[in-house]
Design a protein around this motif. Structure first.
Motif, short mmCIF file in Angstrom:
data_model
loop_
_atom_site.label_atom_id
_atom_site.label_comp_id
_atom_site.label_asym_id
_atom_site.label_seq_id
_atom_site.Cartn_x
_atom_site.Cartn_y
_atom_site.Cartn_z
N LYS A 105 0.88 -1.32 -0.18
CA LYS A 105 -0.07 0.15 0.11
C LYS A 105 0.81 1.16 -0.12
O LYS A 105 0.46 2.37 -0.62
N THR B 200 1.67 -3.32 4.16
CA THR B 200 0.79 -3.97 3.36
C THR B 200 -0.52 -4.43 4.04
O THR B 200 -0.63 -4.24 5.23
N ASP B 201 -1.39 -4.86 3.05
CA ASP B 201 -2.72 -5.57 3.76
C ASP B 201 -2.42 -6.78 4.32
O ASP B 201 -1.40 -7.41 3.93
N TRP C 59 -3.84 -4.62 8.65
CA TRP C 59 -2.60 -3.88 7.88
C TRP C 59 -1.27 -4.43 8.49
O TRP C 59 -1.29 -4.36 9.86
#
Length: 78
Positions: free
Chosen positions: A44, A53-54, A60
């Motif tokens: 992200k 990042t997810d 997250w």
């Protein structure tokens, strides 16, 4: 799916927000860095210290990474 190889260490998991709109964070310390393959689609954002990042179930994760910011910028631009 395209992947990027990163050397990741400690991380912070964001579990969302509490009823006072304060982010609920879980800090996980790692003694060393290790190589991981991360799907580029999960990335992200990148700062000089963390790659965001997810994660599972809408969470997250902020990873510390060993590579330089410029190196990640170059790799992702390819």
């Amino acid at each position: 799916m395209k992947f990027i190889e990163l050397t990741l260490g400690s991380y912070i998991i964001s579990h969302g927000y509490d009823n006072k709109n304060k982010e609920v964070l879980q800090h996980v310390h790692s003694e060393s860095f290790s190589k991981k393959l991360v799907p580029i689609s999960r990335i992200k954002s990148i700062s000089e210290k963390y790659i965001l990042t997810d994660y599972v179930d809408g969470r997250w994760i902020y990873w510390e990474y060993e590579e330089s910011f410029k190196e990640l910028e170059r790799i992702l631009a390819e």
